[in-house]
Enzyme design. Structure first.
Site, short mmCIF file in Angstrom:
data_model
loop_
_atom_site.label_atom_id
_atom_site.label_comp_id
_atom_site.label_asym_id
_atom_site.label_seq_id
_atom_site.Cartn_x
_atom_site.Cartn_y
_atom_site.Cartn_z
NE ARG A 15 44.36 41.19 11.86
CZ ARG A 15 43.81 40.15 11.27
NH1 ARG A 15 44.59 39.25 10.67
NH2 ARG A 15 42.50 39.99 11.25
CE LYS A 75 38.53 39.90 9.15
NZ LYS A 75 38.68 38.45 8.89
CE1 TYR A 94 43.91 36.74 4.43
CE2 TYR A 94 44.33 38.46 6.05
CZ TYR A 94 44.74 37.33 5.39
OH TYR A 94 45.97 36.77 5.66
CG HIS A 96 37.32 35.24 4.63
ND1 HIS A 96 37.99 34.07 4.36
CD2 HIS A 96 38.17 36.00 5.36
CE1 HIS A 96 39.20 34.11 4.92
NE2 HIS A 96 39.34 35.28 5.52
CD GLU A 118 39.60 35.72 1.07
OE1 GLU A 118 38.43 35.93 0.71
OE2 GLU A 118 40.38 36.64 1.45
CB SER A 220 38.82 13.39 8.98
OG SER A 220 37.65 14.11 9.29
CB ALA A 268 36.86 26.90 9.59
CG ASP A 270 37.85 33.43 8.54
OD1 ASP A 270 37.76 32.21 8.29
OD2 ASP A 270 38.94 34.03 8.62
#
Length: 375
Positions: A15, A75, A94, A96, A118, A220, A268, A270
Site C-alpha cells: 500500500r 504502517k 497506523y 498500534h 487507529e 461470548s 487482531a 496487530d
C-alpha cells in the site's frame, strides 16, 4: 506545509499513504508534496502520475524524511526508519503502539508527533480511519481461512461451503464489530455455517436482524467459546479495544480441544491478538502450526490487496490529512476532537491512556504537551 510520502518497507506491504488524487488535493490547498520514487507502484500508481498531479519525486526514503514536515504513511515506522524521524515531525499513520514496545520507546526518543489512524475516534465511538481496513481485513479473513483449510496447506481438507449431501464448514467469529460483521457476511456468502460471538447483546440483536439464516449469534464467555471451538473448522479473531491490547479469548490449552487442521485467523494480531498462541506473521510466511492447529496471523492483511486497500484508506484519511496541513497539527486537534484522540505520543510524552497502560509509562495530557511542543 511540506508533505512526505515514503515507500512502505515493511515485509510485503504494497500500500501507499497517498494517491495521485491526494497529491492534487494537497496542491489545491497550496502544500508541497514529496513522494519517494516507486512508492505507489505496489498499488498500481506510477511516478509519472504523481508528477502530473503536482508531486516532486525524491529518490530515497532519507530524502523524503529530511524534507517533510508531515509524513503520511500506512504502517508504523520500522527500525531502519527510526533514525530518519526528526524532532517535532508529524507522523500520520497506523501505529498500534500497544503491541509495540520498541516502537513506542523509539518514538518517545525521537520526540515526534505521532497521530495514529487507529485511535482517531468520532463522538459515536466509530473509528473512521480504521473502518476501511477493518472492512478489507474482515472480508479477507474467510477467504484466507478457506485457502488454509485445504489439505496441501495443512488444513482439515474441508470446502468452506460444502456440497449437496456434505455439510459445510463451521466458522466461529469472535467479535461482532466491523471486522467480525464483514467476516461473517463473506463466510455466510460462501455457504459456511457461521456463529458470531460478542459481549454486546445489542450488537448481536442487530446482526440477527440482517444476517442470513446460516449465521447465528451467541453471547461470548469462556464457557461458550470452549464449547464452540471443539466443532469449529475456521476461527476468526475479530476483537478490538481501541488503542489497547486485545484480550486473549483463546488460550494455549484450548488448542488441544480443537480438531487437527482447524485454522485460526487472528485479525487482531496487530493489537497483540485475541488468540494467545498467535504472533505476527507476514505475507511471505503467513502461517505456522502449533498442536496441529494452523495459525494465520498476518499483521497487514490488506497489504495483499493494495489497490483496493489504498483507495479505501485514502478516501478516509485524506480529509483529515488536509486539515492537519491547512491548520497545523495543534490547531487541527484543538478544533477536531476526533483528531485530538488520534494523538498517541507527542514531543516525547505518551498522551494516550491505552499506550501508557500497555507499557507502564506515565500519561501526560494533550494540553500539557501542546504547550511545550513546536507547531
Amino acid at each position: 506545509m511540506l508533505i512526505g510520502v515514503p515507500k512502505e518497507i515493511k515485509n510485503n506491504e504494497n500500500r501507499v499513504g497517498l494517491t495521485p488524487a491526494g497529491v492534487a488535493e494537497f496542491r489545491k490547498h497550496g502544500h508541497d508534496v514529496y513522494v519517494q520514487a516507486t512508492a505507489g507502484l505496489g498499488s498500481g500508481f506510477q511516478d509519472a502520475e504523481y508528477e502530473q498531479a503536482g508531486a516532486t519525486i525524491l529518490p530515497t526514503i532519507e530524502d523524503v524524511y529530511a524534507k517533510a514536515e508531515m509524513i503520511v504513511k500506512v504502517k508504523e515506522p520500522i527500525a531502519s526508519e527510526y533514525p530518519l524521524i526528526k524532532e517535532n515531525q508529524l507522523l500520520f499513520t497506523y501505529f498500534h503502539f500497544a503491541s509495540g514496545e520498541e516502537l513506542t520507546h523509539a518514538m518517545i526518543e525521537r520526540k515526534a508527533v505521532c497521530l495514529a489512524y487507529e485511535t482517531v475516534e468520532l463522538p459515536s465511538r466509530a473509528l473512521p480511519l480504521l473502518i476501511p481496513m477493518s472492512e478489507v481485513a474482515g472480508r479477507m479473513a474467510p477467504q484466507e481461512g478457506a485457502k488454509y483449510l485445504e489439505k496441501p496447506l495443512k488444513g482439515r481438507g474441508i470446502l468452506l461451503g460444502g456440497v449437496p449431501g456434505v455439510k459445510p464448514a463451521e466458522v466461529l467469529v469472535l467479535g461482532a464489530g466491523i471486522v467480525g460483521t464483514q467476516a461473517a457476511k463473506i463466510a455466510a456468502g460462501l455457504g459456511a455455517q457461521v456463529t458470531v460471538m460478542d459481549i454486546s447483546l445489542n450488537r448481536l440483536r442487530e446482526l440477527d436482524d440482517f444476517m442470513p439464516k446460516n449465521v447465528v449469534t451467541q453471547y461470548s464467555n469462556e464457557y461458550n467459546i470452549r464449547e464452540a471451538i471443539k466443532t469449529a473448522d475456521l476461527i476468526i479473531g475479530a476483537v478490538l479495544i481501541p488503542g489497547a491490547k486485545a484480550p486473549h479469548l483463546i488460550t494455549r490449552d484450548m488448542l488441544k480441544t480443537m480438531k487437527p487442521g482447524t485454522v485460526l485467523v487472528d485479525v487482531a494480531v496487530d493489537q497483540g491478538g485475541c488468540i494467545e498462541t498467535c504472533k505476527p506473521t507476514t505475507h511471505e510466511n503467513p502461517t505456522f502450526i502449533i498442536d496441529d492447529i494452523v495459525h494465520y496471523c498476518v499483521a497487514n492483511m490488506p497489504g495483499a490487496v493494495p489497490y483496493t486497500s489504498t483507495l479505501a484508506l485514502t478516501n478516509a484519511t485524506l480529509p483529515y490529512a488536509v486539515k492537519l496541513a491547512n491548520l497545523g497539527w495543534q490547531e487541527a486537534c484543538r478544533r477536531d476532537e476526533a483528531l485530538r484522540l488520534g494523538l498517541n505520543v507527542v514531543h516525547g510524552k505518551v498522551v494516550y491512556k491505552g499506550v501508557a497502560e500497555a507499557w507502564g509509562l506515565p500519561l501526560e495530557t494533550v494540553d500539557s504537551v501542546m504547550e511545550g511542543a513546536v507547531a
